[in-house]
Motif scaffolding. Structure first.
Motif, short mmCIF file in Angstrom:
data_model
loop_
_atom_site.label_atom_id
_atom_site.label_comp_id
_atom_site.label_asym_id
_atom_site.label_seq_id
_atom_site.Cartn_x
_atom_site.Cartn_y
_atom_site.Cartn_z
N GLU A 195 0.54 -1.38 -0.21
CA GLU A 195 0.30 -0.35 0.41
C GLU A 195 0.77 1.21 0.43
OE1 GLU A 195 -2.95 -0.16 -0.63
OE2 GLU A 195 -2.96 -1.92 -0.83
N THR A 196 1.70 0.72 0.29
CA THR A 196 2.90 2.11 0.40
C THR A 196 4.07 1.29 0.09
OG1 THR A 196 3.95 1.85 2.54
CG2 THR A 196 1.89 3.32 2.73
N GLY A 197 4.62 2.15 -0.79
CA GLY A 197 5.90 1.79 -1.73
C GLY A 197 5.93 1.34 -2.55
N SER A 198 7.21 0.99 -3.27
CA SER A 198 7.09 -0.35 -4.43
C SER A 198 6.40 -2.02 -3.86
CB SER A 198 8.15 -0.30 -4.93
OG SER A 198 8.74 0.40 -5.14
N ASP A 199 5.55 -2.01 -5.23
CA ASP A 199 5.43 -3.58 -5.18
C ASP A 199 6.68 -4.49 -5.02
OD1 ASP A 199 2.83 -2.43 -4.98
OD2 ASP A 199 2.19 -2.95 -6.84
N SER A 200 5.96 -6.05 -4.84
CA SER A 200 8.22 -6.42 -4.84
C SER A 200 7.56 -7.87 -5.31
CB SER A 200 7.94 -6.32 -3.02
OG SER A 200 7.29 -7.10 -2.07
N PHE A 251 12.37 -7.90 -5.03
CA PHE A 251 12.73 -6.90 -6.54
C PHE A 251 11.77 -5.89 -5.63
CE2 PHE A 251 15.66 -10.54 -7.94
CZ PHE A 251 16.22 -9.60 -8.90
N ASP A 252 11.84 -4.48 -6.30
CA ASP A 252 11.08 -3.75 -6.49
C ASP A 252 10.37 -4.03 -7.53
OD1 ASP A 252 11.87 -3.00 -3.76
OD2 ASP A 252 12.64 -1.49 -4.79
N TYR A 253 8.69 -3.71 -7.87
CA TYR A 253 8.43 -4.03 -9.07
C TYR A 253 8.08 -2.37 -9.75
CZ TYR A 253 4.62 -4.70 -13.18
OH TYR A 253 4.64 -4.92 -14.70
N ASP A 254 8.30 -2.16 -10.60
CA ASP A 254 7.56 -0.88 -11.14
C ASP A 254 6.50 -0.68 -12.32
OD1 ASP A 254 7.88 0.55 -8.74
OD2 ASP A 254 10.88 0.78 -8.90
N SER A 314 8.06 -1.97 -17.74
CA SER A 314 8.11 -2.53 -16.46
C SER A 314 9.36 -3.06 -15.90
CB SER A 314 7.20 -3.03 -16.37
OG SER A 314 7.11 -4.39 -16.99
N TRP A 315 9.82 -3.23 -14.78
CA TRP A 315 11.14 -3.77 -14.41
C TRP A 315 10.91 -3.63 -13.14
CZ3 TRP A 315 10.15 1.29 -15.50
CH2 TRP A 315 9.93 2.14 -14.81
N LEU A 316 12.17 -4.92 -12.20
CA LEU A 316 12.39 -5.11 -10.80
C LEU A 316 13.79 -4.87 -10.84
CD1 LEU A 316 11.84 -8.95 -11.32
CD2 LEU A 316 10.42 -7.31 -10.17
N ALA A 317 13.70 -3.63 -8.98
CA ALA A 317 14.16 -2.93 -9.21
C ALA A 317 15.19 -2.69 -7.94
CB ALA A 317 13.96 -1.38 -8.89
N THR A 351 20.53 -5.11 -9.65
CA THR A 351 19.44 -4.79 -10.64
C THR A 351 19.28 -2.82 -10.36
OG1 THR A 351 17.56 -5.00 -9.71
CG2 THR A 351 17.99 -6.55 -11.82
N SER A 352 19.79 -2.64 -10.69
CA SER A 352 19.61 -0.65 -10.62
C SER A 352 18.04 0.02 -10.06
CB SER A 352 19.80 -0.47 -12.07
OG SER A 352 19.07 -0.31 -13.40
N ALA A 353 17.99 0.86 -10.54
CA ALA A 353 16.47 0.92 -9.64
C ALA A 353 15.68 1.24 -10.99
CB ALA A 353 16.92 2.73 -9.71
N THR A 354 16.04 1.35 -12.61
CA THR A 354 15.82 1.19 -13.66
C THR A 354 15.58 -0.04 -14.21
OG1 THR A 354 17.94 1.78 -15.26
CG2 THR A 354 16.02 3.30 -14.58
N GLY A 355 16.19 -1.04 -13.57
CA GLY A 355 16.02 -3.30 -13.51
C GLY A 355 17.30 -3.30 -14.52
N GLU A 356 18.18 -2.22 -14.66
CA GLU A 356 19.58 -3.28 -15.30
C GLU A 356 20.78 -3.72 -14.54
OE1 GLU A 356 22.40 -1.16 -18.57
OE2 GLU A 356 21.45 -0.31 -16.91
N VAL A 357 20.84 -4.97 -15.14
CA VAL A 357 21.53 -5.48 -14.29
C VAL A 357 22.95 -5.42 -14.18
CG1 VAL A 357 22.54 -7.81 -14.64
CG2 VAL A 357 20.19 -7.97 -14.89
N GLU A 358 23.58 -6.04 -12.60
CA GLU A 358 24.61 -5.09 -12.76
C GLU A 358 25.40 -6.27 -11.67
OE1 GLU A 358 24.05 -1.88 -10.05
OE2 GLU A 358 23.78 -0.53 -12.06
#
Length: 228
Positions: free
Chosen positions: A151-156, A184-187, A195-198, A216-223
């Motif tokens: 309800e608050t923040g990103s879904d996971s 992961f945060d789902y955004d 959409s991405w997993l951050a 993964t970064s805040a935009t979902g890119e693998v690091e």
């Protein structure tokens, strides 16, 4: 007959009846040879393994909306989703080119906010960056995607799944799983174009129980980690 061929035949039956222990034994014996992968190849495998989960979560949300629209008063405890109805979701990831082929998802809802996604039929897809064949993603038994609406923040989201790559030479297997302490945060962007997993961590396990980790970064890119 070569050992990998025998195990590939065995996996054909296992993919129908299900056993995580048997899957792990297949991966350990004839799984992805992680030691032979370059950093770029690891990046590609990790990104695909992350992004197919992203697509499945996205499709699950679309299915939930569709079922809810059919009967707004219905309290959903479980429903089935055919990914063939959502093939345009291949445009939903920013860093991978994935073409969905087929598959059926079984989605159970344990509460208003908690969902479990598994596969009735394996998700089949193409991902040219890692394979010239069809990839199968299996979510059965202990393999599943767990999704929580916050309800608050990103879904996971967290996941563990079994991949089979039906490439031209030597079928290959691996498992991919998120690390329990960092789901992961789902955004999604405001236009639902991507959409991405951050901000999560995960690992791939291959032959001889070898693994490699990524985040993964805040935009979902693998690091990939600086050291392995």
């Amino acid at each position: 007959m070569k050992k990998w061929s025998l195990l590939a035949l065995a996996s054909f039956f296992l993919l129908g009846c299900g056993s995580n222990d048997a899957e792990d034994a297949i991966v350990e014996t004839v799984g992805l040879n992680i030691d032979s992968l370059s950093s770029q190849q690891k990046q590609d495998y990790a990104q695909i393994s992350t992004d197919i989960n992203t697509l499945i979560v996205h499709i699950g949300g679309q299915c939930l909306d569709a079922e809810s629209n059919k009967n707004p008063s219905l309290t959903l405890t479980g429903f089935t989703c055919n990914i063939a109805d959502y093939k345009t979701s291949e445009s939903q990831t920013q860093f991978s080119s994935i073409s969905l082929i087929s598959g059926t998802l079984d989605i159970t809802r344990s509460s208003e906010t908690n969902f479990k996604i598994q596969t009735k039929d394996n998700v089949k897809f193409h991902a040219a960056s890692i394979s010239d064949g069809t990839l199968n993603y299996r979510l059965v038994e202990d393999n599943a995607i767990h999704f929580i609406i916050n309800e608050t923040g990103s879904d996971s989201a967290s996941f563990r799944g079994f991949f089979r790559d039906d490439k031209t030479v030597d079928v290959t297997y691996w498992t991919a799983e998120s690390q329990g302490n960092t789901p992961f945060d789902y955004d999604e962007d405001t236009n639902s174009q991507h959409s991405w997993l951050a901000n999560g961590t995960a690992k791939i396990t291959g032959k001889d129980d070898k693994t490699f980790n990524w985040r993964t970064s805040a935009t979902g890119e693998v690091e990939l980690p600086l050291t392995e």
